[in-house]
Write a protein that holds these residues in place. Sequence first.
Motif, PDB file in Angstrom:
ATOM      1  N   ASP A   1       0.817  -1.189  -0.071  1.00  0.00           N
ATOM      2  CA  ASP A   1       0.047  -0.105  -0.047  1.00  0.00           C
ATOM      3  C   ASP A   1       0.957   1.159  -0.003  1.00  0.00           C
ATOM      4  O   ASP A   1       1.662   1.219   0.878  1.00  0.00           O
ATOM      5  N   LEU A   2       0.594   2.274  -0.929  1.00  0.00           N
ATOM      6  CA  LEU A   2       1.325   3.275  -1.285  1.00  0.00           C
ATOM      7  C   LEU A   2       0.900   4.643  -0.359  1.00  0.00           C
ATOM      8  O   LEU A   2      -0.607   4.520  -0.405  1.00  0.00           O
ATOM      9  N   LYS A   3       1.453   5.170   0.352  1.00  0.00           N
ATOM     10  CA  LYS A   3       1.009   6.646   0.552  1.00  0.00           C
ATOM     11  C   LYS A   3       0.456   7.460  -0.455  1.00  0.00           C
ATOM     12  O   LYS A   3       1.151   7.835  -1.491  1.00  0.00           O
ATOM     13  N   GLY A   4      -0.743   7.907  -0.407  1.00  0.00           N
ATOM     14  CA  GLY A   4      -1.321   8.586  -1.622  1.00  0.00           C
ATOM     15  C   GLY A   4      -2.251   7.665  -2.490  1.00  0.00           C
ATOM     16  O   GLY A   4      -2.981   8.109  -3.463  1.00  0.00           O
ATOM     17  N   GLY A   5      -2.518   6.396  -2.130  1.00  0.00           N
ATOM     18  CA  GLY A   5      -3.569   5.549  -2.570  1.00  0.00           C
ATOM     19  C   GLY A   5      -3.524   5.382  -4.141  1.00  0.00           C
ATOM     20  O   GLY A   5      -2.289   5.195  -4.480  1.00  0.00           O
ATOM     21  N   TYR A   6      -4.537   5.217  -4.723  1.00  0.00           N
ATOM     22  CA  TYR A   6      -4.860   4.997  -6.169  1.00  0.00           C
ATOM     23  C   TYR A   6      -3.884   5.446  -7.112  1.00  0.00           C
ATOM     24  O   TYR A   6      -3.348   4.796  -7.665  1.00  0.00           O
ATOM     25  N   GLN A   7      -4.121   6.997  -6.959  1.00  0.00           N
ATOM     26  CA  GLN A   7      -3.248   7.626  -8.054  1.00  0.00           C
ATOM     27  C   GLN A   7      -1.570   7.142  -7.987  1.00  0.00           C
ATOM     28  O   GLN A   7      -1.036   7.048  -8.801  1.00  0.00           O
ATOM     29  N   LYS A   8      -1.306   7.141  -6.633  1.00  0.00           N
ATOM     30  CA  LYS A   8       0.160   6.921  -6.503  1.00  0.00           C
ATOM     31  C   LYS A   8       0.473   5.494  -6.948  1.00  0.00           C
ATOM     32  O   LYS A   8       1.494   5.270  -7.465  1.00  0.00           O
ATOM     33  N   SER A   9      -0.248   4.493  -6.745  1.00  0.00           N
ATOM     34  CA  SER A   9      -0.055   2.979  -7.291  1.00  0.00           C
ATOM     35  C   SER A   9      -0.009   3.131  -8.637  1.00  0.00           C
ATOM     36  O   SER A   9       0.837   2.498  -9.432  1.00  0.00           O
ATOM     37  N   VAL A  10      -0.982   3.943  -9.014  1.00  0.00           N
ATOM     38  CA  VAL A  10      -1.103   3.898 -10.767  1.00  0.00           C
ATOM     39  C   VAL A  10       0.077   4.491 -11.272  1.00  0.00           C
ATOM     40  O   VAL A  10       0.766   3.906 -12.354  1.00  0.00           O
ATOM     41  N   ASN A  11       0.724   5.539 -10.563  1.00  0.00           N
ATOM     42  CA  ASN A  11       2.027   6.215 -11.163  1.00  0.00           C
ATOM     43  C   ASN A  11       3.292   5.312 -10.890  1.00  0.00           C
ATOM     44  O   ASN A  11       3.881   5.135 -11.856  1.00  0.00           O
ATOM     45  N   LEU A  12       3.103   4.427  -9.815  1.00  0.00           N
ATOM     46  CA  LEU A  12       4.269   3.591  -9.538  1.00  0.00           C
ATOM     47  C   LEU A  12       4.374   2.479 -10.736  1.00  0.00           C
ATOM     48  O   LEU A  12       5.144   2.294 -11.332  1.00  0.00           O
ATOM     49  N   VAL A  13       3.049   1.914 -11.009  1.00  0.00           N
ATOM     50  CA  VAL A  13       3.303   0.853 -12.129  1.00  0.00           C
ATOM     51  C   VAL A  13       3.361   1.325 -13.537  1.00  0.00           C
ATOM     52  O   VAL A  13       4.231   0.792 -14.195  1.00  0.00           O
ATOM     53  N   ASN A  14       3.062   2.665 -13.739  1.00  0.00           N
ATOM     54  CA  ASN A  14       3.492   3.132 -15.091  1.00  0.00           C
ATOM     55  C   ASN A  14       4.710   3.565 -15.318  1.00  0.00           C
ATOM     56  O   ASN A  14       5.460   3.450 -16.255  1.00  0.00           O
ATOM     57  N   LYS A  15       5.464   3.806 -14.049  1.00  0.00           N
ATOM     58  CA  LYS A  15       6.924   4.246 -14.167  1.00  0.00           C
ATOM     59  C   LYS A  15       7.996   3.493 -14.216  1.00  0.00           C
ATOM     60  O   LYS A  15       9.164   3.751 -14.438  1.00  0.00           O
ATOM     61  N   LEU A  16       7.722   2.127 -13.922  1.00  0.00           N
ATOM     62  CA  LEU A  16       8.400   1.118 -13.810  1.00  0.00           C
ATOM     63  C   LEU A  16       9.092   0.698 -15.143  1.00  0.00           C
ATOM     64  O   LEU A  16       8.401   0.913 -16.438  1.00  0.00           O
ATOM     65  N   GLN A  17      10.382   0.510 -15.209  1.00  0.00           N
ATOM     66  CA  GLN A  17      10.980   0.389 -16.576  1.00  0.00           C
ATOM     67  C   GLN A  17      11.527  -1.105 -16.620  1.00  0.00           C
ATOM     68  O   GLN A  17      11.682  -1.272 -18.025  1.00  0.00           O
ATOM     69  N   ILE A  18      12.094  -1.831 -15.690  1.00  0.00           N
ATOM     70  CA  ILE A  18      12.365  -3.261 -15.820  1.00  0.00           C
ATOM     71  C   ILE A  18      11.338  -4.037 -15.763  1.00  0.00           C
ATOM     72  O   ILE A  18      11.247  -5.196 -16.219  1.00  0.00           O
ATOM     73  N   CYS A  19      10.649  -3.815 -14.662  1.00  0.00           N
ATOM     74  CA  CYS A  19       9.729  -4.878 -14.113  1.00  0.00           C
ATOM     75  C   CYS A  19       8.585  -4.748 -15.121  1.00  0.00           C
ATOM     76  O   CYS A  19       8.584  -3.685 -15.766  1.00  0.00           O
ATOM     77  N   THR A  20       7.847  -6.005 -15.318  1.00  0.00           N
ATOM     78  CA  THR A  20       6.678  -6.068 -16.189  1.00  0.00           C
ATOM     79  C   THR A  20       5.373  -5.773 -15.724  1.00  0.00           C
ATOM     80  O   THR A  20       5.064  -6.437 -14.655  1.00  0.00           O
ATOM     81  N   ARG A  21       4.555  -5.039 -16.478  1.00  0.00           N
ATOM     82  CA  ARG A  21       3.156  -4.484 -16.138  1.00  0.00           C
ATOM     83  C   ARG A  21       2.321  -5.861 -16.590  1.00  0.00           C
ATOM     84  O   ARG A  21       2.198  -5.893 -17.869  1.00  0.00           O
ATOM     85  N   ALA A  22       2.078  -6.606 -15.654  1.00  0.00           N
ATOM     86  CA  ALA A  22       1.115  -7.744 -16.190  1.00  0.00           C
ATOM     87  C   ALA A  22       0.611  -8.598 -15.080  1.00  0.00           C
ATOM     88  O   ALA A  22       1.207  -8.459 -13.920  1.00  0.00           O
ATOM     89  N   VAL A  23      -0.547  -9.247 -15.355  1.00  0.00           N
ATOM     90  CA  VAL A  23      -1.421 -10.034 -14.283  1.00  0.00           C
ATOM     91  C   VAL A  23      -0.503 -11.363 -14.457  1.00  0.00           C
ATOM     92  O   VAL A  23       0.229 -11.441 -15.357  1.00  0.00           O
ATOM     93  N   SER A  24      -0.919 -12.295 -13.577  1.00  0.00           N
ATOM     94  CA  SER A  24      -0.216 -13.327 -13.393  1.00  0.00           C
ATOM     95  C   SER A  24       1.028 -13.387 -12.358  1.00  0.00           C
ATOM     96  O   SER A  24       1.432 -11.996 -12.229  1.00  0.00           O
ATOM     97  N   VAL A  25       1.442 -14.383 -12.017  1.00  0.00           N
ATOM     98  CA  VAL A  25       2.737 -14.497 -11.102  1.00  0.00           C
ATOM     99  C   VAL A  25       3.423 -15.781 -11.494  1.00  0.00           C
ATOM    100  O   VAL A  25       3.176 -16.408 -12.121  1.00  0.00           O
ATOM    101  N   GLY A  26       4.861 -15.725 -10.605  1.00  0.00           N
ATOM    102  CA  GLY A  26       5.537 -16.890 -10.984  1.00  0.00           C
ATOM    103  C   GLY A  26       6.475 -17.058 -12.350  1.00  0.00           C
ATOM    104  O   GLY A  26       7.035 -17.934 -12.354  1.00  0.00           O
TER     105      GLY A  26
END
Length: 404
Positions: free
Chosen positions: A326-351
Amino acid sequence: MDTPKIDFETLALHQQHTHDKYAHLQPIYATSTFTFDSAEQGMRRFTGEESGYIYSRFGNPTTDATARAIADLETWNITDTEGQPLQARALLTASGQAAMSTLFISTLQAGDAILATPSLYGGTHEFITKLLPRFGIKAYFSDMTDIHQVEDILKQTPEIKLVHFESPANPTMQCIDMEQIVQLAKRYNKLVSVDNTFATPYLQQPFKYGVDFIFHSTTKFLNGHGNAIGGVLIGRDTAAMNGHILHTYKLLGANSNAFDGFLVLQGIKTLALRMEQHCRNAMDLALFLTKHPEVEKVHYNGLSTHPDYDISRKQMRHAGSIMSIDLKGGYQKSVNLVNKLQICTRAVSVGTVDTLVSHPASMSHSGIPREIRLQTGITDGLVRISVGLEAIADIIADFEQALR
C-alpha cells in the motif's frame, strides 16, 4: 514414483516416463485419439476392463506424466497412517480455474455448501459466489485465522461439505494454520482443499497436515516461464480421483493438452532452483520497501511484522516471492508507480522468471464488489508484486526510481 529416498531437487529432475524409455525427455503425444488392435479391445478399454489410452480428453501420456510428477512432489517424503509412502492421484487441467471447478463440481451438489476464506483469487471468489449458487450450492465465508469463528459456522451449518482456502492468499499473503483447520474440519466430517499455487510443493506440502485436495494454477511457478496455461488437481483419495472426480473431469472437458503439459514438465525441473532465487530476491525487495518513505505498508509473510509470520515459518520452507504494498497517496500513487516501472513487467499472473507488477483492484480482483474487496484488505491503491529472477540490485533500482 518407485524410487529410493531422494531429495526434492533430484525428484523434480528425474521423473520416469513410459512408452519410450529411451527418450531422454518425455515425448509430446500430439494426438487427439488412440487406435485399438481390435473392436473388442476398444470395448474393453471403454468399460475399464483393460487399461490404455482412448482419447486425449480422457488421458494422454504426456499430460499424465506431468500430473504424476506433480503428485510425486506434493507427496514427497510424506507417509500415510500405516507408515507407507502417501499415494495421490493428479489430473492435469486446462487452467487453474479448470482444476478448481472440477473439484467443486465433483464434490458438491445441490443442497451442499462450501466454506471459504474471503481472501481468495478473484476468479475463485466469483466462481463460489456467482456460479455455485446456480447449482443450488451455498457459499459461506469465514476468517480462518479465527478458529472459533470457523467452528461456530461449522456447528451451525451442517450442509457445509468442503472447506477451502489459499495459503498464502492472493494478494494479501494471509496464511492459514492448516493443521488447525484440518483437525477442526475432520471433527465435523468435512473435506478440505487448498490452493497451493503461491507456495508450490517446494515451499509447502499441504498433504502433511491431512488436507484432502490440492490444486494449482500450473501457469505460475510450476511452469515458471509464462508460456503455458494449465492447472492440476491432486487428491489423496485415489478411489475418488479415479472414480467420480475423473468422470467429472472428462465430462467438463477440463483436460490440458500435450504441448502445455510438456512445457510444465520442463519447468518443474528447475522449480527448486528458481524458488530459492525468487525468495531471496523477494525478501531483499520487501526489506527495501519497508524502509521507503512512500510505502505505507508491505504485505509479505516473510516479514516479522506480517500477522501470519509465525504460521508461514511453521508451514513453509521460505516465505515465497509474492507481496503486495500500500502506497501513501492511494490509488493515483499506485497507478503512477506501475506506469513508471522500466524493468519490471506490467502484467497480471505471477511466478514467471521476470518480475510482474499489477493492480488487483482494477485487474485480477475487479469482479469482486468493492466493499467485499476492502474487507479483505485489497485497497484501491494496493499493488501486487511477483518478484522475479533479475539481479536484485536492478529490481530495487527500478522501484526506487518509480517511487520518486
